[in-house]
Design a protein around this motif. Structure first.
Motif, PDB file in Angstrom:
ATOM      1  N   UNK A 220       0.835  -1.203   0.000  1.00  0.00           N
ATOM      2  CA  UNK A 220       0.000   0.000   0.000  1.00  0.00           C
ATOM      3  C   UNK A 220       0.869   1.251   0.000  1.00  0.00           C
ATOM      4  N   UNK A 221       1.985   1.214   0.726  1.00  0.00           N
ATOM      5  CA  UNK A 221       2.871   2.372   0.790  1.00  0.00           C
ATOM      6  C   UNK A 221       3.423   2.742  -0.582  1.00  0.00           C
ATOM      7  N   UNK A 222       3.738   1.735  -1.381  1.00  0.00           N
ATOM      8  CA  UNK A 222       4.263   1.968  -2.727  1.00  0.00           C
ATOM      9  C   UNK A 222       3.261   2.764  -3.559  1.00  0.00           C
ATOM     10  N   UNK A 223       1.998   2.410  -3.465  1.00  0.00           N
ATOM     11  CA  UNK A 223       0.977   3.107  -4.250  1.00  0.00           C
ATOM     12  C   UNK A 223       0.627   4.465  -3.647  1.00  0.00           C
ATOM     13  N   UNK A 224       0.671   4.567  -2.331  1.00  0.00           N
ATOM     14  CA  UNK A 224       0.436   5.868  -1.703  1.00  0.00           C
ATOM     15  C   UNK A 224       1.450   6.899  -2.202  1.00  0.00           C
ATOM     16  N   UNK A 225       2.687   6.459  -2.375  1.00  0.00           N
ATOM     17  CA  UNK A 225       3.748   7.371  -2.807  1.00  0.00           C
ATOM     18  C   UNK A 225       3.491   7.915  -4.212  1.00  0.00           C
ATOM     19  N   UNK A 226       2.706   7.183  -5.009  1.00  0.00           N
ATOM     20  CA  UNK A 226       2.407   7.616  -6.380  1.00  0.00           C
ATOM     21  C   UNK A 226       1.249   8.611  -6.440  1.00  0.00           C
ATOM     22  N   UNK A 227       0.484   8.704  -5.344  1.00  0.00           N
ATOM     23  CA  UNK A 227      -0.767   9.460  -5.342  1.00  0.00           C
ATOM     24  C   UNK A 227      -1.722   8.851  -6.392  1.00  0.00           C
ATOM     25  N   UNK A 228      -2.857   9.458  -6.597  1.00  0.00           N
ATOM     26  CA  UNK A 228      -3.809   8.970  -7.597  1.00  0.00           C
ATOM     27  C   UNK A 228      -4.069  10.068  -8.617  1.00  0.00           C
ATOM     28  N   UNK A 229      -3.363   9.949  -9.731  1.00  0.00           N
ATOM     29  CA  UNK A 229      -3.580  10.841 -10.875  1.00  0.00           C
ATOM     30  C   UNK A 229      -4.490  10.119 -11.871  1.00  0.00           C
ATOM     31  N   UNK A 249     -18.119  12.575  -2.731  1.00  0.00           N
ATOM     32  CA  UNK A 249     -17.528  12.472  -1.401  1.00  0.00           C
ATOM     33  C   UNK A 249     -16.448  13.508  -1.170  1.00  0.00           C
ATOM     34  N   UNK A 250     -15.846  13.460   0.017  1.00  0.00           N
ATOM     35  CA  UNK A 250     -14.783  14.398   0.358  1.00  0.00           C
ATOM     36  C   UNK A 250     -13.574  14.194  -0.560  1.00  0.00           C
ATOM     37  N   UNK A 251     -12.815  15.272  -0.732  1.00  0.00           N
ATOM     38  CA  UNK A 251     -11.589  15.215  -1.541  1.00  0.00           C
ATOM     39  C   UNK A 251     -11.854  14.649  -2.927  1.00  0.00           C
ATOM     40  N   UNK A 252     -12.795  15.272  -3.618  1.00  0.00           N
ATOM     41  CA  UNK A 252     -13.234  14.735  -4.910  1.00  0.00           C
ATOM     42  C   UNK A 252     -12.526  15.369  -6.100  1.00  0.00           C
ATOM     43  N   UNK A 253     -11.354  15.926  -5.877  1.00  0.00           N
ATOM     44  CA  UNK A 253     -10.618  16.586  -6.945  1.00  0.00           C
ATOM     45  C   UNK A 253      -9.305  15.857  -7.224  1.00  0.00           C
ATOM     46  N   UNK A 254      -9.009  15.655  -8.507  1.00  0.00           N
ATOM     47  CA  UNK A 254      -7.711  15.089  -8.890  1.00  0.00           C
ATOM     48  C   UNK A 254      -6.644  16.177  -8.882  1.00  0.00           C
ATOM     49  N   UNK A 255      -5.399  15.818  -8.510  1.00  0.00           N
ATOM     50  CA  UNK A 255      -4.961  14.502  -8.061  1.00  0.00           C
ATOM     51  C   UNK A 255      -5.386  14.224  -6.611  1.00  0.00           C
ATOM     52  N   UNK A 256      -5.633  12.950  -6.308  1.00  0.00           N
ATOM     53  CA  UNK A 256      -5.929  12.546  -4.941  1.00  0.00           C
ATOM     54  C   UNK A 256      -4.604  12.263  -4.239  1.00  0.00           C
ATOM     55  N   UNK A 257      -4.295  13.069  -3.253  1.00  0.00           N
ATOM     56  CA  UNK A 257      -3.013  12.962  -2.558  1.00  0.00           C
ATOM     57  C   UNK A 257      -3.084  11.854  -1.511  1.00  0.00           C
ATOM     58  N   UNK A 258      -2.174  10.903  -1.618  1.00  0.00           N
ATOM     59  CA  UNK A 258      -2.221   9.717  -0.768  1.00  0.00           C
ATOM     60  C   UNK A 258      -0.970   9.552   0.091  1.00  0.00           C
ATOM     61  N   UNK A 259       0.065  10.314  -0.204  1.00  0.00           N
ATOM     62  CA  UNK A 259       1.350  10.100   0.466  1.00  0.00           C
ATOM     63  C   UNK A 259       1.244  10.225   1.986  1.00  0.00           C
ATOM     64  N   UNK A 260       0.303  11.033   2.468  1.00  0.00           N
ATOM     65  CA  UNK A 260       0.169  11.216   3.916  1.00  0.00           C
ATOM     66  C   UNK A 260      -0.293   9.934   4.624  1.00  0.00           C
ATOM     67  N   UNK A 261      -0.741   8.939   3.839  1.00  0.00           N
ATOM     68  CA  UNK A 261      -1.202   7.684   4.436  1.00  0.00           C
ATOM     69  C   UNK A 261      -0.083   6.668   4.664  1.00  0.00           C
ATOM     70  N   UNK A 262       1.102   6.938   4.154  1.00  0.00           N
ATOM     71  CA  UNK A 262       2.202   5.972   4.246  1.00  0.00           C
ATOM     72  C   UNK A 262       2.468   5.607   5.703  1.00  0.00           C
ATOM     73  N   UNK A 263       2.435   4.284   5.974  1.00  0.00           N
ATOM     74  CA  UNK A 263       2.676   3.712   7.305  1.00  0.00           C
ATOM     75  C   UNK A 263       1.683   4.195   8.361  1.00  0.00           C
ATOM     76  N   UNK A 264       0.592   4.822   7.927  1.00  0.00           N
ATOM     77  CA  UNK A 264      -0.386   5.344   8.886  1.00  0.00           C
ATOM     78  C   UNK A 264      -1.792   4.796   8.647  1.00  0.00           C
ATOM     79  N   UNK A 265      -2.266   4.943   7.429  1.00  0.00           N
ATOM     80  CA  UNK A 265      -3.655   4.586   7.128  1.00  0.00           C
ATOM     81  C   UNK A 265      -3.691   3.568   5.992  1.00  0.00           C
ATOM     82  N   UNK A 266      -3.471   2.309   6.334  1.00  0.00           N
ATOM     83  CA  UNK A 266      -3.449   1.256   5.311  1.00  0.00           C
ATOM     84  C   UNK A 266      -4.836   1.006   4.725  1.00  0.00           C
ATOM     85  N   UNK A 267      -5.848   1.397   5.454  1.00  0.00           N
ATOM     86  CA  UNK A 267      -7.211   1.155   4.994  1.00  0.00           C
ATOM     87  C   UNK A 267      -7.576   2.019   3.789  1.00  0.00           C
ATOM     88  N   UNK A 268      -6.899   3.155   3.619  1.00  0.00           N
ATOM     89  CA  UNK A 268      -7.240   4.097   2.550  1.00  0.00           C
ATOM     90  C   UNK A 268      -7.052   3.513   1.155  1.00  0.00           C
TER      91      UNK A 268
END
Length: 550
Positions: A220-229, A249-268
């Motif tokens: 999951x961390x590998x993909x979080x680092x890429x964000x969602x473009x 839903x919340x945060x409905x704008x691209x790019x979806x920033x995911x890096x803040x989830x690394x090692x914290x929110x695996x459920x995301x």
């Protein structure tokens, strides 16, 4: 005259001889090879919340090796419907693999109220088992014990004297456990709190090495680092509305920033297309590590791609997020098929793709385009009905709850009050019919006496389990649902929830399509016919003869 008579007799004898020969030919027994032919591997792909029209909505953007390959090389059953309501995830996965209906297999929702224990029951909960593969948590206390029937995967185990392997994989426990059945070699699901793939002691005491090693990677961390473009330039997403809308839903704008989830929110990871990627990666690893399809004893891999459901709930069918998720899933499926071709061999496996349910359009989007829609709340329905009954009969909160489009009464109160339960139900039905968004309501125990359209009557009956269902079923207006003002959901009888894709491809399948109406219950019956094994023990479906008759 003698010559003429002789000719007539000769023709008569010839006619009788030819007729006899034709009859013998017509009734000659079908011959089978020395061994019953079967594929080396069957793969079930359930795409959670995939509406049927998604096969074609994005068709021009799909690669040649994913959804297009399925449609062009496989056999598409274009009018496949869910035959019961409510149309939820657990019911859908169970129906696909049992060929049965909630009235029989018992999985009437993702959860339900149990009148015996007087508590809510989650579809796969099992307090007698514990987590395997991670730290103990309720996420691992799961098994198929609440499913009352067996599955096509169980029947394969029986037919091969338990030599054929069966494995289930999904982010969701219910998407893995229910398809894999009771006799599976393993079922694995994702633990959002740790990022591990786990199972329970129902299956094994410890996870195999390949699962343990995979968990160490924390992909999951590998993909979080890429964000969602977006996969392609966002201005090319012409099958969707603009990127950001208040009803998403919340945060409905691209790019979806995911890096803040690394090692914290695996459920995301669940709510991104990457959840499907890691699911199919694990499926490939299961094929390699468990030698699935490596011999002539048929194995079965049941895979459910769940991220489509999480994304769909958050943003709705007309969102850029959903379009991008399916374009990415298409590429993931292409890679998965290529792996099957290489590892198992093209023509050695049978794959089918279907969905557990569809989804409604977001009400905000519908209203924006002058189309009818709306939202109701289970809590508000229960509260309003209780207030009405309290006022009318001095009944003290006899409604326990509203869930699964059903009203559940407290029978300790209704059976001991001054007013008969039948009178309370009749008054409740008349009240419910007047609420905004409700089209009708019916006493489930007396549904045969109702004036509902036959399709609604049949679907409610099929979804009713005498020990687990409620007392009154209410029907919502089209594109109304229980939910919030943002995002979407599913659960109703309508085609947007009940019309699902169904495509078979590979061993034993000739390319083609049919527009004849078939049902989700027919999937297991068709697999049983293809494999020459018994149908599951609660199956009410029929083989799709357009596929099985060669």
């Amino acid at each position: 005259m003698k010559k003429i008579s002789y000719l007539i007799v000769s023709l008569s004898i010839l006619s009788t001889t030819l007729s006899s020969a034709q009859n013998k030919k017509a009734t000659a027994p079908k011959t089978f090879p020395a061994e019953v032919a079967r594929p080396k591997l069957v793969v079930g792909l359930v795409v959670d919340q995939m509406r049927w029209d998604y096969l074609y909505r994005y068709y021009n953007r799909y690669t040649n090796g994913g959804f297009k390959r399925l449609v062009n090389e496989g056999f598409s059953v274009e009018n496949t419907f869910i035959p019961y309501t409510p149309t939820y995830t657990a019911c859908g996965h169970t129906c696909i693999y049992t060929g049965s209906i909630p009235a029989i297999h018992g999985i009437i929702g993702n959860d339900w109220y149990d009148p015996q224990s007087k508590k809510n029951v989650y579809c796969t909960e099992d307090s007698s088992v514990t987590t395997v593969g991670s730290t103990p948590s309720s996420e691992g206390n799961m098994s198929p014990k609440n499913m009352l029937t067996n599955t096509i995967t169980d029947e394969l185990r029986l037919a091969t004297n338990f030599k054929g392997k069966v494995i289930g994989i999904s982010l969701k426990d219910r998407g893995s456990i229910l398809p894999a059945g009771h006799a599976a070699n393993g079922a694995y699901w994702y633990q959002g709190s740790t990022g591990n793939w786990i199972t329970s002691t129902f299956y094994m005491k410890e996870v195999p090495t390949w699962i343990a090693d995979y968990n160490k990677l924390k992909l999951a961390n590998k993909f979080y680092a890429k964000n969602w473009e977006t996969l392609y330039p966002i201005n090319t997403y012409v099958n969707s509305t603009k990127d950001e809308n208040a009803y998403e839903g919340k945060n409905s704008t691209f790019p979806h920033l995911l890096a803040q989830n690394i090692d914290k929110n695996f459920d995301a990871i669940r709510s991104t297309p990457y959840g499907n990627t890691i699911t199919l990666d694990l499926a490939k690893l299961a094929i390699l590590s468990e030698d699935l399809g490596a011999d002539n004893i048929t194995d079965f891999l049941a895979v459910s791609c769940s991220s489509t459901d999480y994304v769909g709930h958050a943003y709705g069918p007309n969102s850029v997020e959903v379009e991008d998720t399916y374009l990415r899933l298409d590429k993931d499926i292409e890679e998965f098929f290529n792996y099957l071709d290489k590892k198992v061999g093209k023509g050695n496996y049978t794959v089918f793709l279907t969905a557990d349910h569809g989804a409604a359009h977001v009400p905000g989007f519908m209203k924006e385009n002058r189309l009818p829609s709306g939202v109701v709340s289970d809590r508000e329905i229960a509260n309003k009905l209780n207030a009405y009954l309290n006022d009318k009969f001095k009944a003290n909160n006899v409604v326990l709850k509203s869930m699964n489009n059903q009203i559940i009464f407290d029978h300790d109160k209704t059976d001991n009050g001054n007013v008969s339960f039948d009178v309370i139900k009749a008054a409740s039905i008349e009240f419910l019919k007047k609420l905004d968004g409700l089209a009708n309501a019916v006493d489930i125990a007396k549904i045969s006496q109702s004036t509902l359209p036959e399709i609604q009557k049949k679907m409610i009956t099929n979804g009713y389990n005498a020990r687990r269902s409620g007392d009154i079923y209410y029907i919502l207006n089209p594109n109304w649902f229980n939910g919030s003002s943002t995002g979407t959901t599913h659960g109703n009888w309508n085609p947007y929830d009940s019309h699902i894709p169904l495509v078979f491809m590979g061993w034993g399948i000739k390319p083609g399509a049919t527009n004849k109406t078939h049902y989700m219950t027919d999937i297991s019956a068709t697999l049983a016919a293809l494999l020459h094994i018994q149908m599951p023990n609660g199956c009410v479906g029929e083989p799709i003869t357009e596929i099985t008759n060669k």
